[in-house]
Design a protein around this motif. Structure first.
Motif, mmCIF file in Angstrom:
data_model
loop_
_atom_site.group_PDB
_atom_site.id
_atom_site.type_symbol
_atom_site.label_atom_id
_atom_site.label_comp_id
_atom_site.label_asym_id
_atom_site.label_seq_id
_atom_site.Cartn_x
_atom_site.Cartn_y
_atom_site.Cartn_z
ATOM 1 N N GLU A 41 0.892 -1.219 0.124
ATOM 2 C CA GLU A 41 -0.038 0.072 0.059
ATOM 3 C C GLU A 41 0.957 1.013 -0.144
ATOM 4 N N LYS A 42 1.898 1.223 0.604
ATOM 5 C CA LYS A 42 2.776 2.525 0.724
ATOM 6 C C LYS A 42 4.044 2.238 -0.025
ATOM 7 N N PRO A 43 4.661 3.250 -0.310
ATOM 8 C CA PRO A 43 5.891 3.356 -1.088
ATOM 9 C C PRO A 43 7.184 2.903 -0.499
ATOM 10 N N LYS A 44 7.041 3.264 0.943
ATOM 11 C CA LYS A 44 8.312 3.153 1.706
ATOM 12 C C LYS A 44 7.844 2.897 3.068
ATOM 13 N N GLY A 45 8.861 2.468 3.826
ATOM 14 C CA GLY A 45 8.651 2.071 5.450
ATOM 15 C C GLY A 45 9.208 0.828 5.847
ATOM 16 N N GLU A 46 9.770 0.761 6.906
ATOM 17 C CA GLU A 46 10.374 -0.499 7.506
ATOM 18 C C GLU A 46 9.422 -1.489 7.759
ATOM 19 N N ASP A 47 8.208 -1.110 8.369
ATOM 20 C CA ASP A 47 7.186 -2.118 9.044
ATOM 21 C C ASP A 47 6.280 -2.691 7.468
ATOM 22 N N MET A 48 6.086 -1.621 6.607
ATOM 23 C CA MET A 48 5.561 -2.123 5.260
ATOM 24 C C MET A 48 6.169 -3.178 4.685
ATOM 25 N N ALA A 49 7.693 -3.134 4.538
ATOM 26 C CA ALA A 49 8.605 -3.805 3.897
ATOM 27 C C ALA A 49 8.707 -5.059 4.712
ATOM 28 N N ALA A 50 8.753 -5.191 6.086
ATOM 29 C CA ALA A 50 8.900 -6.424 6.845
ATOM 30 C C ALA A 50 7.652 -7.138 6.618
#
Length: 150
Positions: free
Chosen positions: A30-39
């Motif tokens: 959903e989001k282009p970036k972010g550690e939590d999103m990527a994890a």
């Protein structure tokens, strides 16, 4: 093996630095970036990869200031070419530390996709991440240099 001064080696990066990795898969985010999103995306990809008992595609991932290109390691066939301007995030997962992933906007659909790759060693996954970060910086420097004369 990466030399100690590899961060200073701008020349090879202009040509493209190659890494041989195994492609784990892709999931939409959903989001282009972010550690939590990527994890979370990496967890989904790894879980799906474990379920499917297929052999992972071995790819040669080449990083340059132009972007990331993926080539099948066996057939040498070009799989994908991702412009640096479409990549919004890249990371080495904290828990799955041999996994490198990047988020890019799909050229076809415009959707945000997280692609994950398994590297043979933790150090290689980190090296890919650092190389992509360096490529971003070089692309920015080149872009600024090109626009400075206007």
């Amino acid at each position: 093996e990466l030399p100690e001064s590899w961060a200073d080696m701008q020349e090879p990066l202009l040509e493209g630095m190659c890494f041989t990795l195994k492609y784990l898969g892709m999931t939409l985010v959903e989001k282009p970036k972010g550690e939590d999103m990527a994890a979370a995306a990496i967890r989904r990809i790894v879980a799906m990869a474990r379920v499917g008992a297929r052999k992972f595609q071995k790819v040669i991932l080449t990083v340059s200031p132009r972007g990331i290109s993926l080539q099948d390691a066996d057939t040498k066939e070009m799989v994908e070419n991702i412009s640096i301007y479409r990549i919004s995030y890249c990371t080495t997962d904290k828990l799955q530390n041999k996994v490198f992933a990047y988020v890019a906007q799909s050229q076809e659909s415009g959707a945000l996709e997280c692609h994950a790759f398994l590297s043979p060693k933790k150090k290689i996954a980190q090296a890919v991440t650092l190389t992509v970060a360096q490529a971003f910086q070089m692309a920015l420097d080149l872009w600024e240099a090109a626009h400075a004369g206007r």
